[in-house]
Design an enzyme around this catalytic site. Structure first.
Site, PDB file in Angstrom:
ATOM      1  N   TYR A   1      23.752  29.735  25.102  1.00 55.02           N
ATOM      2  CA  TYR A   1      24.855  28.932  25.656  1.00 55.02           C
ATOM      3  C   TYR A   1      25.817  29.817  26.440  1.00 55.02           C
ATOM      4  O   TYR A   1      26.472  29.376  27.365  1.00 55.02           O
ATOM      5  CB  TYR A   1      25.626  28.224  24.537  1.00 55.02           C
ATOM      6  CG  TYR A   1      24.903  27.026  23.990  1.00 55.02           C
ATOM      7  CD1 TYR A   1      24.806  25.848  24.746  1.00 55.02           C
ATOM      8  CD2 TYR A   1      24.314  27.054  22.740  1.00 55.02           C
ATOM      9  CE1 TYR A   1      24.123  24.742  24.255  1.00 55.02           C
ATOM     10  CE2 TYR A   1      23.634  25.952  22.240  1.00 55.02           C
ATOM     11  CZ  TYR A   1      23.542  24.799  23.003  1.00 55.02           C
ATOM     12  OH  TYR A   1      22.869  23.708  22.531  1.00 55.02           O
TER      13      TYR A   1
ATOM     14  N   CYS B   1       6.050  31.706  20.771  1.00 56.22           N
ATOM     15  CA  CYS B   1       6.847  32.385  19.761  1.00 56.22           C
ATOM     16  C   CYS B   1       7.226  31.417  18.640  1.00 56.22           C
ATOM     17  O   CYS B   1       6.356  31.020  17.887  1.00 56.22           O
ATOM     18  CB  CYS B   1       8.047  33.078  20.416  1.00 56.22           C
ATOM     19  SG  CYS B   1       8.581  34.509  19.468  1.00 56.22           S
TER      20      CYS B   1
ATOM     21  N   GLY C   1       7.525  28.427  18.838  1.00 52.58           N
ATOM     22  CA  GLY C   1       6.639  27.284  19.065  1.00 52.58           C
ATOM     23  C   GLY C   1       5.290  27.475  18.389  1.00 52.58           C
ATOM     24  O   GLY C   1       4.718  26.539  17.820  1.00 52.58           O
TER      25      GLY C   1
ATOM     26  N   GLY D   1      12.643  30.291  19.971  1.00 54.36           N
ATOM     27  CA  GLY D   1      13.973  30.019  19.432  1.00 54.36           C
ATOM     28  C   GLY D   1      14.202  30.710  18.107  1.00 54.36           C
ATOM     29  O   GLY D   1      13.317  31.385  17.572  1.00 54.36           O
TER      30      GLY D   1
ATOM     31  N   HIS E   1       5.596  36.294  24.673  1.00 55.66           N
ATOM     32  CA  HIS E   1       6.245  35.491  25.716  1.00 55.66           C
ATOM     33  C   HIS E   1       5.529  35.668  27.052  1.00 55.66           C
ATOM     34  O   HIS E   1       5.930  36.502  27.860  1.00 55.66           O
ATOM     35  CB  HIS E   1       7.707  35.915  25.869  1.00 55.66           C
ATOM     36  CG  HIS E   1       8.552  35.600  24.691  1.00 55.66           C
ATOM     37  ND1 HIS E   1       9.340  34.477  24.613  1.00 55.66           N
ATOM     38  CD2 HIS E   1       8.713  36.253  23.517  1.00 55.66           C
ATOM     39  CE1 HIS E   1       9.958  34.457  23.444  1.00 55.66           C
ATOM     40  NE2 HIS E   1       9.595  35.535  22.763  1.00 55.66           N
TER      41      HIS E   1
ATOM     42  N   GLU F   1      12.102  32.475   7.602  1.00 51.27           N
ATOM     43  CA  GLU F   1      13.326  32.477   8.426  1.00 51.27           C
ATOM     44  C   GLU F   1      14.166  31.244   8.098  1.00 51.27           C
ATOM     45  O   GLU F   1      15.394  31.295   8.134  1.00 51.27           O
ATOM     46  CB  GLU F   1      12.957  32.480   9.922  1.00 51.27           C
ATOM     47  CG  GLU F   1      14.165  32.415  10.849  1.00 51.27           C
ATOM     48  CD  GLU F   1      13.817  32.427  12.332  1.00 51.27           C
ATOM     49  OE1 GLU F   1      12.618  32.451  12.678  1.00 51.27           O
ATOM     50  OE2 GLU F   1      14.754  32.413  13.157  1.00 51.27           O
TER      51      GLU F   1
ATOM     52  N   GLU G   1       5.740  33.933  29.551  1.00 51.45           N
ATOM     53  CA  GLU G   1       6.619  33.549  30.670  1.00 51.45           C
ATOM     54  C   GLU G   1       7.300  34.750  31.325  1.00 51.45           C
ATOM     55  O   GLU G   1       7.692  34.683  32.479  1.00 51.45           O
ATOM     56  CB  GLU G   1       7.654  32.510  30.210  1.00 51.45           C
ATOM     57  CG  GLU G   1       8.767  32.998  29.287  1.00 51.45           C
ATOM     58  CD  GLU G   1       8.395  33.000  27.803  1.00 51.45           C
ATOM     59  OE1 GLU G   1       7.203  33.017  27.472  1.00 51.45           O
ATOM     60  OE2 GLU G   1       9.339  33.002  26.971  1.00 51.45           O
TER      61      GLU G   1
ATOM     62  N   GLY H   1      24.564  33.341  43.361  1.00 50.09           N
ATOM     63  CA  GLY H   1      23.162  33.714  43.535  1.00 50.09           C
ATOM     64  C   GLY H   1      22.976  35.136  44.033  1.00 50.09           C
ATOM     65  O   GLY H   1      22.083  35.397  44.846  1.00 50.09           O
TER      66      GLY H   1
ATOM     67  N   PRO I   1      39.121  32.176  51.694  1.00 47.73           N
ATOM     68  CA  PRO I   1      38.750  32.843  50.426  1.00 47.73           C
ATOM     69  C   PRO I   1      37.920  34.099  50.670  1.00 47.73           C
ATOM     70  O   PRO I   1      38.100  35.111  49.975  1.00 47.73           O
ATOM     71  CB  PRO I   1      37.928  31.773  49.692  1.00 47.73           C
ATOM     72  CG  PRO I   1      38.352  30.486  50.283  1.00 47.73           C
ATOM     73  CD  PRO I   1      38.706  30.763  51.708  1.00 47.73           C
TER      74      PRO I   1
ATOM     75  N   GLU J   1      37.208  43.952  34.536  1.00 49.94           N
ATOM     76  CA  GLU J   1      36.083  44.692  33.952  1.00 49.94           C
ATOM     77  C   GLU J   1      35.092  45.231  34.986  1.00 49.94           C
ATOM     78  O   GLU J   1      34.309  46.118  34.674  1.00 49.94           O
ATOM     79  CB  GLU J   1      35.385  43.857  32.881  1.00 49.94           C
ATOM     80  CG  GLU J   1      34.957  42.490  33.347  1.00 49.94           C
ATOM     81  CD  GLU J   1      34.409  41.630  32.213  1.00 49.94           C
ATOM     82  OE1 GLU J   1      34.704  41.914  31.046  1.00 49.94           O
ATOM     83  OE2 GLU J   1      33.677  40.675  32.528  1.00 49.94           O
TER      84      GLU J   1
ATOM     85  N   GLN K   1      38.033  36.039  53.364  1.00 55.35           N
ATOM     86  CA  GLN K   1      38.929  37.092  53.872  1.00 55.35           C
ATOM     87  C   GLN K   1      39.654  37.776  52.711  1.00 55.35           C
ATOM     88  O   GLN K   1      39.767  39.000  52.656  1.00 55.35           O
ATOM     89  CB  GLN K   1      39.962  36.494  54.831  1.00 55.35           C
ATOM     90  CG  GLN K   1      39.366  35.904  56.101  1.00 55.35           C
ATOM     91  CD  GLN K   1      40.447  35.274  56.965  1.00 55.35           C
ATOM     92  OE1 GLN K   1      41.553  35.797  57.074  1.00 55.35           O
ATOM     93  NE2 GLN K   1      40.138  34.143  57.568  1.00 55.35           N
TER      94      GLN K   1
HETATM   95  N1  GLN Z   1      12.735  33.273  15.312  1.00 58.10           N
HETATM   96  C1  GLN Z   1      11.374  33.685  15.414  1.00 58.10           C
HETATM   97  C2  GLN Z   1      11.176  35.138  15.054  1.00 58.10           C
HETATM   98  O1  GLN Z   1      12.095  35.907  15.066  1.00 58.10           O
HETATM   99  C3  GLN Z   1      10.849  33.417  16.817  1.00 58.10           C
HETATM  100  C4  GLN Z   1      11.494  34.224  17.877  1.00 58.10           C
HETATM  101  C5  GLN Z   1      11.286  33.710  19.270  1.00 58.10           C
HETATM  102  O2  GLN Z   1      10.900  32.556  19.468  1.00 58.10           O
HETATM  103  N2  GLN Z   1      11.571  34.530  20.255  1.00 58.10           N
HETATM  104  O3  GLN Z   1      10.088  35.533  14.769  1.00 58.10           O
END
Ligand code: GLN
Length: 537
Positions: free
Chosen positions: A56, A383, A385, A356, A509, A407, A511, A18, A193, A152, A195
């Site tokens: 991932y 996006c 979604g 995604g 986005h 896509e 978020e 963290g 650890p 590295e 130290q």
């Molecule tokens: N794959 C989609 C695009 O490139 C959505 C991208 C995303 O959700 N960030 O437009």
């Protein structure tokens, strides 16, 4: 002019202790005493940025206003400090080497052998001081990724050593975050650890000034004394970082431990009582929810905590505003089908379909959107979604059979989502999406203009595909309204459904912009809609 102060945060013994949260918490405490602070992350990997990394591997890729694809720690920095970060706040080994090699090709080092020391280390120091030289900050906190002893990270530790020497002890501070493991068989906390880790740091010529000890149990006086004696630090510089139930408790925990005080003392700066009033009232509301709602998060990386980090944090901010506990139910889009959809979604008060890339899991997302659209469950599409919401609407309302995004199916008969014009010539993958903050105009009297309470917004993007405006009249005629548009390019950034309690898809986005002090209005409104829905079922 007072000199700019540099604080480094390194890690030892284990990864995932963290460092980012400690850096952000310390920054919050310093900021709350009137200092202007920014935080930078140095990542020792060779990728130029995490934009090409699979979630991932690396969790969420965070995006700044100026379009940098960065480590997710920058999200924490912004959420804690409420100050935007930029390209300069995330540096990778890839970026350092790229720039040094480009300089070499230009002949900048003509006649010289280009080496890790001094050329790579100089480049690292320059990137750190670049933030200092903006004149915007009193204090730069630089988090060095990885753990000391990693091959590295060596050039970064060397740069830290040199900066201590160049700028002087009272201008450069090394905080070392380490793990104090608890051996349950021996019922003992172990300092060895730490130290060793402090010694490893010393082998690179860096003496830790402050130790922050991550622990599951109180470390007590004797451990503090022992660590102080073995690690050449004073006892007050041994700081405990005990596991917290939320990351938002950490600033107060660090305040109780006096981390800010000791830091300011060592930097010869004045300390004051931090003003954490807004922070603490956020925490108070977060801890004392009056209601509870369930929101489904549909994506294909839901088993990984870090993949949708900013979305999860945005719900915490929005939950606090609404004084409601938001339970997130993670739903893997690949495993949604007609048989199980009712059992998976009927008890939810809202569904968010996540961003995604690629085809995997999209049919599950489309099924879920059909379910929430027809059952009046609040829906928030971000996006990909949003794009899936358009496809669902095209297939099921406009009856455009097999409508899709190019896509997923290049030659789909009804390409309701299509590659942006500006992307058609792009062949390289790294850093080439439509990135960063773009202006968007909101149509009057729409849900979103109400929610934002303005007509002009700026939101961050990361995509190549967009709503295909050839279908605009068709979708609008059936009630899916383009309520946010970029007036320069004509790109549709927001679509919302009439006659539905809350159905909004955004190409950007939101978020990335939600912070403790500034929860994002769309998340706040979505949670409010979820609350309303919970009272109906
Ligand atoms: N794959 C989609 C695009 O490139 C959505 C991208 C995303 O959700 N960030 O437009």
């Amino acid at each position: 002019m007072p000199s700019i102060k540099y604080i480094f945060v390194t890690g030892g013994v284990s990864s995932s202790l963290g460092k980012g949260i400690i850096a952000a918490s310390l920054a919050k405490l310093l900021q709350s005493q009137g200092y202007s602070v920014t935080i930078q992350k140095l990542d020792p990997y060779i990728n130029i940025d995490p934009g090409t990394l699979n979630p991932y591997e690396h969790g969420e890729c965070y995006v700044t206003d100026d379009g940098a694809e960065t480590d997710l720690d920058l999200g924490h920095y912004e959420r804690f400090l409420n100050v935007p970060t930029s390209q300069a706040n995330n540096v990778t080994t890839g970026k350092i080497y790229k720039s040094v090699i480009e300089k070499e090709r230009k002949g900048v080092f003509l006649g010289k052998t280009v080496q890790v020391i001094p050329h790579i280390t100089d480049e690292i120091k320059e990137r750190i001081q670049q933030l200092g030289n903006t004149g915007e900050y009193d204090i730069i906190i630089t988090e060095i990724g990885g753990t000391v002893g990693d091959i590295e990270s060596l050039p970064y530790i060397e740069a830290l050593r040199q900066m201590k020497w160049d700028l002087g002890q009272s201008n450069v501070l090394a905080i070392h975050l380490t793990l104090i493991p608890y051996l349950s068989a021996a019922k003992e906390l172990k300092t060895k650890p730490t130290q060793h880790s402090v010694k490893t740091l010393m082998e690179s010529g860096v003496q830790a000034d402050i130790l922050v000890c991550r622990t599951e149990h109180e470390i007590g006086d004797s451990i503090r004394e022992k660590l102080a004696r073995f690690c050449n630090v004073d006892k007050e510089s041994v700081i405990q970082s005990i596991d917290a139930s939320t990351i938002y408790d950490v600033p107060n925990l660090m305040l109780d431990e006096g981390l800010d005080k000791i830091v300011l003392k060592k930097l010869n700066l004045k300390s004051d009582i931090p003003n954490l009033d807004i922070w603490n009232s956020f925490l108070k509301r977060y801890r004392n929810p009056k209601n509870k709602i369930k929101i489904g998060l549909i994506g294909k990386y839901v088993e990984l905590q870090d993949s949708y980090k900013s979305i999860l944090e945005s719900f915490i901010h929005a939950g606090s505003v609404n004084e409601v506990e938001v339970e997130i139910i993670s739903i893997h889009s690949e495993f949604i089908d007609n048989e199980n959809i009712h059992s998976k979604l009927s008890q939810l008060n809202g569904v968010l379909v996540a961003p995604g890339f690629g085809e995997r899991g999209i049919e599950g997302k489309i099924l879920a959107i059909e379910y929430v659209r027809t059952n009046n469950i609040p829906f928030f599409g971000i996006c990909l979604g949003m794009q899936m919401a358009v496809i669902e609407f095209a297939r099921n309302v406009l009856k455009l059979k097999n409508a899709n995004s190019t896509e997923m199916v290049k030659d789909t008969l009804f390409p309701v989502i299509d590659l942006m014009q500006s992307q058609k010539e792009v062949t390289n993958k790294g850093g080439t999406m439509r990135l960063g903050s773009w202006k968007c105009e909101l149509k009057d009297k729409t849900n979103v203009s109400n929610i934002y309470d303005t007509n002009i917004i700026h939101e961050r993007h990361r995509h190549r595909y967009e709503f295909n405006s050839d279908y605009l009249d068709q979708v609008e005629s059936k009630g899916l309204i383009a309520s946010g548009i970029n007036s320069e390019t004509g790109l549709v950034e927001i679509l919302e459904l009439n006659n539905h309690p809350w159905f909004i898809g955004v190409q950007f986005h939101p978020e990335y912009k939600s912070t403790v002090y500034n929860p994002h209005p769309l998340f706040v409104s979505f949670v409010k809609a979820g609350l309303k829905h919970s009272k109906l079922i």
